[in-house]
Design an enzyme around this catalytic site. Structure first.
Site, mmCIF file in Angstrom:
data_model
loop_
_atom_site.group_PDB
_atom_site.id
_atom_site.type_symbol
_atom_site.label_atom_id
_atom_site.label_comp_id
_atom_site.label_asym_id
_atom_site.label_seq_id
_atom_site.Cartn_x
_atom_site.Cartn_y
_atom_site.Cartn_z
ATOM 1 N N ASP A 98 102.066 27.019 50.852
ATOM 2 C CA ASP A 98 101.701 26.138 49.740
ATOM 3 C C ASP A 98 100.320 25.582 50.031
ATOM 4 O OD1 ASP A 98 101.395 23.948 47.901
ATOM 5 O OD2 ASP A 98 103.568 23.982 47.610
ATOM 6 N N ASP A 118 115.294 35.421 37.383
ATOM 7 C CA ASP A 118 115.804 34.528 36.341
ATOM 8 C C ASP A 118 114.786 34.388 35.222
ATOM 9 O OD1 ASP A 118 117.722 32.621 35.276
ATOM 10 O OD2 ASP A 118 116.255 31.065 35.772
ATOM 11 N N ARG A 142 108.626 31.191 37.099
ATOM 12 C CA ARG A 142 108.056 31.523 35.804
ATOM 13 C C ARG A 142 107.805 33.030 35.716
ATOM 14 N NH1 ARG A 142 109.815 27.738 33.997
ATOM 15 N NH2 ARG A 142 108.890 25.953 32.934
ATOM 16 N N CYS A 179 112.715 32.535 40.470
ATOM 17 C CA CYS A 179 113.364 31.607 39.544
ATOM 18 C C CYS A 179 112.355 30.563 39.074
ATOM 19 C CB CYS A 179 114.558 30.923 40.204
ATOM 20 S SG CYS A 179 115.967 32.007 40.512
ATOM 21 N N ARG A 224 109.486 20.124 44.715
ATOM 22 C CA ARG A 224 110.871 19.635 44.749
ATOM 23 C C ARG A 224 111.877 20.777 44.888
ATOM 24 N NH1 ARG A 224 108.305 16.351 41.005
ATOM 25 N NH2 ARG A 224 108.458 14.097 41.350
ATOM 26 N N ILE A 225 111.692 21.831 44.096
ATOM 27 C CA ILE A 225 112.652 22.931 44.134
ATOM 28 C C ILE A 225 112.536 23.692 45.450
ATOM 29 C CG2 ILE A 225 113.386 25.087 43.042
ATOM 30 C CD1 ILE A 225 112.392 23.908 40.372
ATOM 31 N N GLU A 257 109.612 37.278 28.089
ATOM 32 C CA GLU A 257 110.748 36.566 27.502
ATOM 33 C C GLU A 257 110.453 36.257 26.029
ATOM 34 O OE1 GLU A 257 112.235 33.170 29.616
ATOM 35 O OE2 GLU A 257 111.669 34.024 31.550
ATOM 36 N N GLY A 284 118.138 28.814 35.305
ATOM 37 C CA GLY A 284 118.018 28.066 36.553
ATOM 38 C C GLY A 284 118.503 26.635 36.454
ATOM 39 N N HIS A 302 117.103 33.201 32.422
ATOM 40 C CA HIS A 302 116.380 31.928 32.523
ATOM 41 C C HIS A 302 117.358 30.743 32.470
ATOM 42 C CE1 HIS A 302 112.153 30.068 31.759
ATOM 43 N NE2 HIS A 302 112.883 29.306 32.555
#
Length: 319
Positions: free
Chosen positions: A176, A269, A245, A243, A156-157, A274, A294, A292
């Site tokens: 992909d 991001d 992981r 953006c 989707r992104i 983290e 996004g 982070h």
């Protein structure tokens, strides 16, 4: 019927649940006290973002828990399969934040292409004494229009990134292993639209020709998607945005590629460690940085909250 939104929930979601008779608790309960709190309050639904961990201990010791909800896409902080094996519903909001994340990708791209990440650091310090020097230093910016963007991950992104890129006049290529072709509908303000079919390619081919690489893949269990070898395949002067992981990009290899000039700039991001990213990454003049965020837009947070509320009501058959 009690819902604990341990990492917060927008008011729209609270209102939607309250109208259906739920009590929504937004108290931030520390991880070590979560089991006791859930049991004492007979929590039926636990909503989290990325901060709270929902592991086997919570799943095993909280019999009142019927739903675990993740506000966002990735659920690597939840033992999803184990929870479902125990009859607990695990839900997320994969479509709610796609536009927000995709727009942040381009914020990083524009920032790097025009040196904003470094300019915003130096202008407050040197802008009044070295204006001409800084102007010269940042005079070699580039346009995104006409460039090739390589999208790694066409979910989707990734598809939303493709929509924006096509609207900007960029060439879009993608890699992909799970998607062979993506049909992208690009809408315009006057209700007109175009459809563009994008055939995915091998990652190596995308890396070789793209001016910009953006990653939209899940957290990795076995190595990096972009490491030292992948940086070597890229065009000289290419750029990378992550953006998705932390751990998808080898940060040490990234810094080396930036220092050598192989990579022109990067936008991050998400980070390996983290919430304590590497100082080497945080202070690098060629990296555009966000913490982070996004999905952190008002619109996305409303969509996330309402989606979680709708799913909870549907599962518990509250109408």
């Amino acid at each position: 019927m009690k819902v604990l939104a341990n990492d917060g929930l927008e008011q729209s979601g609270i209102d939607a649940l309250t109208e259906k008779g739920f009590e929504v608790i937004t108290t931030k309960v520390p991880q070590d006290f979560l089991i006791d709190y859930i049991n004492e309050n007979q929590i039926r639904a636990l909503l989290v973002r990325s901060a709270t961990q929902v592991r086997k201990d919570i799943i095993d010791h909280c019999p009142s828990l019927e739903i675990i909800g993740r506000g966002g896409v990735g659920m690597d902080n939840i033992d999803v399969d184990y929870a479902r094996s125990k009859g607990i519903h695990v839900i997320n909001t994969p479509a709610a934040s796609s536009e927000s994340v995709a727009e942040l990708v381009f914020a990083h791209l524009f920032s790097g292409a025009r040196f904003l990440e470094d300019s915003n650091r130096k202008m407050p310090v040197e802008g009044d004494t070295a204006f001409a020097k800084l102007k010269k230093a940042y005079s070699g910016g580039m346009e995104l229009r006409g460039k090739t963007i390589g999208i790694v991950g066409m979910g989707r992104i990734g598809q939303e990134v493709a929509r924006i890129a096509l609207g900007l006049g960029m060439r879009v290529i993608a890699a992909d292993t799970n998607v062979g072709r993506a049909s992208i509908k690009v809408k315009f303000y006057n209700s007109q639209f175009i459809n563009v079919d994008i055939e995915t390619e091998a990652l190596e081919e995308v890396l070789k020709v793209a001016d910009f690489i953006t990653l939209h893949v899940p957290a990795q269990k076995n190595g990096y998607v972009i490491g030292k070898n992948e940086f070597q395949l890229m065009k000289n002067g290419a750029a990378v945005v992550n953006c998705s992981r932390g751990g998808v990009v080898d940060e040490e290899a990234l810094v080396e590629a930036l220092d050598s000039g192989k990579i022109a700039f990067a936008g991050l991001d998400v980070f390996v460690n983290e919430p304590t990213p590497s100082r080497k990454v945080l202070t690098h003049p060629k990296i555009s940085l966000t913490p982070h965020t996004g999905a952190a837009t008002l619109e996305a947070q409303d969509r996330i909250a309402l989606s979680l509320a709708d799913q909870i009501c549907s599962i518990l058959q509250v109408h």
